[in-house]
Design a protein around this motif. Sequence first.
Motif, PDB file in Angstrom:
ATOM      1  N   MET A   1       3.802  -5.493 -45.888  1.00 22.00           N
ATOM      2  CA  MET A   1       3.894  -4.170 -45.262  1.00 22.00           C
ATOM      3  C   MET A   1       5.359  -3.852 -44.940  1.00 22.00           C
ATOM      4  SD  MET A   1       1.671  -2.785 -42.014  1.00 22.00           S
ATOM      5  CE  MET A   1       1.783  -4.336 -41.166  1.00 22.00           C
ATOM      6  N   THR A   2       5.792  -2.629 -45.278  1.00 29.83           N
ATOM      7  CA  THR A   2       7.175  -2.234 -44.971  1.00 29.83           C
ATOM      8  C   THR A   2       7.246  -1.665 -43.547  1.00 29.83           C
ATOM      9  OG1 THR A   2       6.873   0.037 -45.701  1.00 29.83           O
ATOM     10  CG2 THR A   2       7.562  -1.572 -47.393  1.00 29.83           C
ATOM     11  N   ILE A   3       8.471  -1.504 -43.065  1.00 28.76           N
ATOM     12  CA  ILE A   3       8.685  -0.904 -41.746  1.00 28.76           C
ATOM     13  C   ILE A   3       7.992   0.456 -41.669  1.00 28.76           C
ATOM     14  CG2 ILE A   3      10.471   0.244 -40.354  1.00 28.76           C
ATOM     15  CD1 ILE A   3      12.271  -2.159 -40.809  1.00 28.76           C
ATOM     16  N   MET A   4       8.174   1.270 -42.706  1.00 27.21           N
ATOM     17  CA  MET A   4       7.577   2.608 -42.701  1.00 27.21           C
ATOM     18  C   MET A   4       6.055   2.537 -42.645  1.00 27.21           C
ATOM     19  SD  MET A   4       9.065   5.312 -42.421  1.00 27.21           S
ATOM     20  CE  MET A   4       8.476   6.951 -42.202  1.00 27.21           C
ATOM     21  N   GLU A   5       5.481   1.645 -43.436  1.00 22.88           N
ATOM     22  CA  GLU A   5       4.010   1.490 -43.412  1.00 22.88           C
ATOM     23  C   GLU A   5       3.533   1.016 -42.033  1.00 22.88           C
ATOM     24  OE1 GLU A   5       3.568   0.369 -48.171  1.00 22.88           O
ATOM     25  OE2 GLU A   5       3.692  -1.229 -46.657  1.00 22.88           O
ATOM     26  N   ALA A   6       4.282   0.094 -41.458  1.00 21.82           N
ATOM     27  CA  ALA A   6       3.900  -0.419 -40.132  1.00 21.82           C
ATOM     28  C   ALA A   6       3.939   0.710 -39.097  1.00 21.82           C
ATOM     29  CB  ALA A   6       4.844  -1.548 -39.721  1.00 21.82           C
ATOM     30  N   LEU A   7       4.953   1.552 -39.182  1.00 20.60           N
ATOM     31  CA  LEU A   7       5.057   2.646 -38.213  1.00 20.60           C
ATOM     32  C   LEU A   7       3.895   3.624 -38.367  1.00 20.60           C
ATOM     33  CD1 LEU A   7       8.903   3.384 -38.269  1.00 20.60           C
ATOM     34  CD2 LEU A   7       7.586   2.202 -36.492  1.00 20.60           C
ATOM     35  N   ARG A   8       3.540   3.916 -39.622  1.00 21.90           N
ATOM     36  CA  ARG A   8       2.422   4.850 -39.857  1.00 21.90           C
ATOM     37  C   ARG A   8       1.126   4.253 -39.328  1.00 21.90           C
ATOM     38  NH1 ARG A   8       4.551   6.221 -45.171  1.00 21.90           N
ATOM     39  NH2 ARG A   8       5.935   8.006 -44.839  1.00 21.90           N
ATOM     40  N   ARG A   9       0.946   2.958 -39.589  1.00 24.24           N
ATOM     41  CA  ARG A   9      -0.277   2.308 -39.128  1.00 24.24           C
ATOM     42  C   ARG A   9      -0.324   2.280 -37.605  1.00 24.24           C
ATOM     43  NH1 ARG A   9      -1.868  -3.864 -40.264  1.00 24.24           N
ATOM     44  NH2 ARG A   9      -0.891  -3.977 -38.219  1.00 24.24           N
ATOM     45  N   GLY A  10       0.826   1.957 -37.006  1.00 24.64           N
ATOM     46  CA  GLY A  10       0.909   1.925 -35.543  1.00 24.64           C
ATOM     47  C   GLY A  10       0.620   3.287 -34.935  1.00 24.64           C
ATOM     48  N   GLU A  11       1.198   4.312 -35.527  1.00 30.82           N
ATOM     49  CA  GLU A  11       0.990   5.676 -35.026  1.00 30.82           C
ATOM     50  C   GLU A  11      -0.488   6.033 -35.066  1.00 30.82           C
ATOM     51  OE1 GLU A  11       2.888   8.694 -37.387  1.00 30.82           O
ATOM     52  OE2 GLU A  11       2.520  10.263 -35.864  1.00 30.82           O
ATOM     53  N   ALA A  12      -1.136   5.714 -36.179  1.00 35.54           N
ATOM     54  CA  ALA A  12      -2.559   6.046 -36.328  1.00 35.54           C
ATOM     55  C   ALA A  12      -3.403   5.277 -35.309  1.00 35.54           C
ATOM     56  CB  ALA A  12      -3.018   5.731 -37.750  1.00 35.54           C
ATOM     57  N   GLN A  13      -3.080   3.995 -35.158  1.00 41.32           N
ATOM     58  CA  GLN A  13      -3.863   3.154 -34.245  1.00 41.32           C
ATOM     59  C   GLN A  13      -3.726   3.630 -32.794  1.00 41.32           C
ATOM     60  OE1 GLN A  13      -3.215  -1.045 -34.995  1.00 41.32           O
ATOM     61  NE2 GLN A  13      -3.838  -1.571 -32.900  1.00 41.32           N
ATOM     62  N   LEU A  14      -2.510   3.955 -32.384  1.00 40.33           N
ATOM     63  CA  LEU A  14      -2.301   4.405 -30.999  1.00 40.33           C
ATOM     64  C   LEU A  14      -2.870   5.798 -30.796  1.00 40.33           C
ATOM     65  CD1 LEU A  14       1.357   3.162 -30.365  1.00 40.33           C
ATOM     66  CD2 LEU A  14      -0.771   2.095 -29.607  1.00 40.33           C
ATOM     67  N   GLY A  15      -2.704   6.660 -31.812  1.00 41.07           N
ATOM     68  CA  GLY A  15      -3.241   8.016 -31.727  1.00 41.07           C
ATOM     69  C   GLY A  15      -4.752   7.985 -31.521  1.00 41.07           C
ATOM     70  N   ALA A  16      -5.412   7.081 -32.230  1.00 46.03           N
ATOM     71  CA  ALA A  16      -6.867   6.967 -32.124  1.00 46.03           C
ATOM     72  C   ALA A  16      -7.292   6.513 -30.731  1.00 46.03           C
ATOM     73  CB  ALA A  16      -7.390   5.993 -33.181  1.00 46.03           C
ATOM     74  N   LYS A  17      -6.392   5.820 -30.035  1.00 46.22           N
ATOM     75  CA  LYS A  17      -6.701   5.359 -28.663  1.00 46.22           C
ATOM     76  C   LYS A  17      -6.301   6.400 -27.625  1.00 46.22           C
ATOM     77  CE  LYS A  17      -7.896   0.940 -29.360  1.00 46.22           C
ATOM     78  NZ  LYS A  17      -9.189   0.400 -28.961  1.00 46.22           N
ATOM     79  N   GLY A  18      -5.786   7.545 -28.087  1.00 47.20           N
ATOM     80  CA  GLY A  18      -5.428   8.614 -27.155  1.00 47.20           C
ATOM     81  C   GLY A  18      -4.078   8.418 -26.482  1.00 47.20           C
ATOM     82  N   VAL A  19      -3.238   7.541 -27.038  1.00 44.52           N
ATOM     83  CA  VAL A  19      -1.893   7.369 -26.474  1.00 44.52           C
ATOM     84  C   VAL A  19      -1.054   8.595 -26.806  1.00 44.52           C
ATOM     85  CG1 VAL A  19       0.231   5.983 -26.628  1.00 44.52           C
ATOM     86  CG2 VAL A  19      -2.006   4.846 -26.635  1.00 44.52           C
ATOM     87  N   GLU A  20      -0.340   9.122 -25.813  1.00 44.21           N
ATOM     88  CA  GLU A  20       0.539  10.269 -26.053  1.00 44.21           C
ATOM     89  C   GLU A  20       1.767   9.833 -26.842  1.00 44.21           C
ATOM     90  OE1 GLU A  20       1.977  13.082 -22.899  1.00 44.21           O
ATOM     91  OE2 GLU A  20       0.034  12.492 -22.044  1.00 44.21           O
TER      92      GLU A  20
END
Length: 275
Positions: free
Chosen positions: A1-20
Amino acid sequence: MTIMEALRRGEAQLGAKGVEDPRFNADLMLGAVLALARDRLYLERERALGPEEERRFSDLLSRRGAGEPLQYILGSQEFMGLNFCVDRRVLIPRPETECLAVQFLAAVPAAETVKVLDLCTGSGVLALTAAVYRPGARVTGTDLSADALAVARLNARRLQASVDWRQGDFLDPVRGESWDWILCNPPYVTFREYEATAPEIRFEPKEALVGGEDGLDFYRRLASEVRAFLKPGGRLLLEIGWQQAAAVCALLNQRGLKTEVFRDLARKDRVILAR
Ligand code: GLN
């Protein structure tokens, strides 16, 4: 996984948990794992993460997703341009509290030799702001929590500032002494407000937040005793909840102190100066 992929995955995961601001959170946490500033992450976006880096990032994402504040996960919070270590032993310093620090710095000339007390010092932000920006000041910081003072001491070492730290209940550790300035951001949240606030707040020490049934417990104690701790001409700067100005001024006025109220950047009553 690249840095960019990790950031996208992280964003999606946190967004799904309702993190602002999920992307911002993901950026800072991956930056912490890789020890890279935010702009470097994007410059190196095609770089592949190692398995250990992926695992550590995923741990941080789970903690954030479970509501732990970003500052505890990163272990730091900026205050008045200084970097402070924070963890679950201390309240996370709030931007509103900078309003108190600003009033202090505005009133005390740079070379002034003043005695300053920071009551309920927590991570030590107010005591250390005074010590760093007013090197002529002799600063004492007190807290009931020995755990909090350990964090304050660590911050003092990192900032190479000297503060006399004392552990004990409220004014107890400084009985018999008097001060030019007393700074205090006491716990002032009411029981009801605490219950009604977002669950993230439960990661912070409750005793640093809750000031009793009406939030005014510490102000009552302070008003009844503070005059004995102020030198002639001495001043008190207090942070308050935005709806507490009238009640706290009344408590101080009853004891013969003159009060002035200052607003924070959101134009809410936030700081009382008493003399
Ligand atoms: N003085 C610290 C701060 O302003 C801690 C305050 C507290 O724990 N109530 O952040």
